[in-house]
Motif scaffolding. Structure first.
Motif, PDB file in Angstrom:
ATOM      1  N   ILE A  32      48.769  34.080  50.837  1.00 53.20           N
ATOM      2  CA  ILE A  32      48.394  32.842  51.537  1.00 53.20           C
ATOM      3  C   ILE A  32      46.875  32.684  51.498  1.00 53.20           C
ATOM      4  N   ARG A  33      46.168  33.773  51.737  1.00 57.53           N
ATOM      5  CA  ARG A  33      44.699  33.754  51.685  1.00 57.53           C
ATOM      6  C   ARG A  33      44.217  33.327  50.299  1.00 57.53           C
ATOM      7  N   ALA A  34      44.843  33.836  49.254  1.00 58.44           N
ATOM      8  CA  ALA A  34      44.462  33.470  47.885  1.00 58.44           C
ATOM      9  C   ALA A  34      44.683  31.975  47.647  1.00 58.44           C
ATOM     10  N   GLU A  35      45.777  31.419  48.163  1.00 53.09           N
ATOM     11  CA  GLU A  35      45.995  29.975  48.025  1.00 53.09           C
ATOM     12  C   GLU A  35      44.913  29.199  48.765  1.00 53.09           C
ATOM     13  N   LEU A  36      44.570  29.647  49.953  1.00 58.48           N
ATOM     14  CA  LEU A  36      43.515  28.986  50.710  1.00 58.48           C
ATOM     15  C   LEU A  36      42.185  29.033  49.957  1.00 58.48           C
ATOM     16  N   LEU A  37      41.818  30.191  49.443  1.00 60.12           N
ATOM     17  CA  LEU A  37      40.549  30.321  48.720  1.00 60.12           C
ATOM     18  C   LEU A  37      40.521  29.443  47.468  1.00 60.12           C
ATOM     19  N   ALA A  38      41.660  29.272  46.824  1.00 65.39           N
ATOM     20  CA  ALA A  38      41.732  28.426  45.627  1.00 65.39           C
ATOM     21  C   ALA A  38      41.481  26.955  45.963  1.00 65.39           C
ATOM     22  N   LEU A  39      41.655  26.579  47.205  1.00 66.08           N
ATOM     23  CA  LEU A  39      41.457  25.182  47.614  1.00 66.08           C
ATOM     24  C   LEU A  39      39.983  24.795  47.693  1.00 66.08           C
ATOM     25  N   ARG A  40      39.097  25.779  47.694  1.00 69.57           N
ATOM     26  CA  ARG A  40      37.663  25.481  47.832  1.00 69.57           C
ATOM     27  C   ARG A  40      37.154  24.561  46.728  1.00 69.57           C
ATOM     28  N   SER A  41      37.783  24.610  45.569  1.00 72.78           N
ATOM     29  CA  SER A  41      37.309  23.778  44.465  1.00 72.78           C
ATOM     30  C   SER A  41      38.036  22.428  44.383  1.00 72.78           C
ATOM     31  N   HIS A  42      38.878  22.127  45.363  1.00 65.25           N
ATOM     32  CA  HIS A  42      39.641  20.877  45.367  1.00 65.25           C
ATOM     33  C   HIS A  42      39.274  20.037  46.583  1.00 65.25           C
ATOM     34  N   SER A 114      43.191  25.475  58.585  1.00 62.02           N
ATOM     35  CA  SER A 114      41.974  25.071  59.288  1.00 62.02           C
ATOM     36  C   SER A 114      40.774  25.770  58.683  1.00 62.02           C
ATOM     37  N   ALA A 115      39.670  25.057  58.623  1.00 65.77           N
ATOM     38  CA  ALA A 115      38.399  25.633  58.195  1.00 65.77           C
ATOM     39  C   ALA A 115      37.363  25.268  59.249  1.00 65.77           C
ATOM     40  N   LEU A 116      36.871  26.289  59.928  1.00 64.95           N
ATOM     41  CA  LEU A 116      35.866  26.078  60.967  1.00 64.95           C
ATOM     42  C   LEU A 116      34.552  26.705  60.518  1.00 64.95           C
ATOM     43  N   THR A 117      33.462  26.006  60.749  1.00 61.06           N
ATOM     44  CA  THR A 117      32.160  26.582  60.434  1.00 61.06           C
ATOM     45  C   THR A 117      31.786  27.569  61.532  1.00 61.06           C
ATOM     46  N   PRO A 118      30.936  28.549  61.205  1.00 59.25           N
ATOM     47  CA  PRO A 118      30.500  29.493  62.241  1.00 59.25           C
ATOM     48  C   PRO A 118      29.886  28.729  63.432  1.00 59.25           C
ATOM     49  N   GLY A 119      30.241  29.172  64.625  1.00 62.49           N
ATOM     50  CA  GLY A 119      29.719  28.545  65.836  1.00 62.49           C
ATOM     51  C   GLY A 119      30.538  27.363  66.323  1.00 62.49           C
ATOM     52  N   THR A 120      31.635  27.039  65.632  1.00 63.68           N
ATOM     53  CA  THR A 120      32.462  25.924  66.078  1.00 63.68           C
ATOM     54  C   THR A 120      33.113  26.284  67.409  1.00 63.68           C
ATOM     55  N   HIS A 121      33.094  25.349  68.322  1.00 65.03           N
ATOM     56  CA  HIS A 121      33.728  25.527  69.634  1.00 65.03           C
ATOM     57  C   HIS A 121      34.779  24.440  69.802  1.00 65.03           C
ATOM     58  N   ILE A 122      36.029  24.851  69.919  1.00 64.68           N
ATOM     59  CA  ILE A 122      37.131  23.916  70.112  1.00 64.68           C
ATOM     60  C   ILE A 122      37.335  23.732  71.609  1.00 64.68           C
ATOM     61  N   VAL A 123      37.327  22.486  72.049  1.00 66.76           N
ATOM     62  CA  VAL A 123      37.478  22.203  73.471  1.00 66.76           C
ATOM     63  C   VAL A 123      38.938  22.377  73.893  1.00 66.76           C
ATOM     64  N   LYS A 124      39.136  22.571  75.159  1.00 68.09           N
ATOM     65  CA  LYS A 124      40.474  22.731  75.712  1.00 68.09           C
ATOM     66  C   LYS A 124      41.292  21.475  75.396  1.00 68.09           C
ATOM     67  N   HIS A 125      42.484  21.688  74.834  1.00 69.52           N
ATOM     68  CA  HIS A 125      43.371  20.579  74.503  1.00 69.52           C
ATOM     69  C   HIS A 125      44.815  21.045  74.624  1.00 69.52           C
ATOM     70  N   HIS A 126      45.746  20.130  74.483  1.00 73.19           N
ATOM     71  CA  HIS A 126      47.157  20.466  74.654  1.00 73.19           C
ATOM     72  C   HIS A 126      48.016  19.573  73.768  1.00 73.19           C
TER      73      HIS A 126
END
Length: 156
Positions: A32-42, A114-126
């Motif tokens: 799964i990780r390999a598929e995710l990494l392959a998406l970087r060029s798309h 999901s791809a989050l940049t370092p320092g991303t803060h996700i607010v409380k949600h539901h």
């Protein structure tokens, strides 16, 4: 909601060992990780947006459609399915992940990377109900990250 997943109860966190249907995802994490990494060029990642009702801390999306779920950093997603709508081109790029999703019992078909940049803060949600089991499989860069569920914080 037993007609969706037998034994599903309202509890904030589940031990993955109690859900045998998730074992293949853990066993195939490298693939799964390999598929995710392959998406970087798309192209295909887009900013995550949620309906306005899903957050008490509404932060309007820059384009005015819905709200964003973070107040710092960036959160982008690569949809495979969005509320039972398939993204066929994206699924074709991730055949192992898509195959695993198809094997789930009574799957709702809502899945994305999901791809989050370092320092991303996700607010409380539901979500709209407590009848779905949300699954998170950290693949890259999760060291030091935390996930808050209800009032509990978990190290990833």
């Amino acid at each position: 909601c037993p007609e969706i997943l037998s034994g599903l109860r309202a509890q904030p966190v589940w031990d993955s060992a109690s859900l045998a249907c998730l074992r293949p995802f853990e066993e195939q994490a490298d693939a799964i990780r390999a598929e995710l990494l392959a998406l970087r060029s798309h192209r295909g990642f887009q900013p995550l947006k949620i309906p306005n009702w899903a957050s008490r801390n509404k932060i309007a999306a820059p384009d005015g459609a819905g709200a964003v779920s973070h107040d710092a950093g960036d959160w982008n997603v690569f949809y495979l399915h969005l509320h039972e709508v398939q993204f066929p081109e994206n699924c074709a790029r991730c055949p192992i992940t898509t195959g695993l999703l198809k094997s789930l019992p009574r799957s709702y078909q809502h899945a994305f990377f999901s791809a989050l940049t370092p320092g991303t803060h996700i607010v409380k949600h539901h979500g709209p109900t407590n009848k779905k089991l949300r699954v998170h499989l950290p693949l890259i860069g999760a060291s030091g990250a935390k996930l808050r569920v209800a009032d509990e914080t978990h190290e990833l």
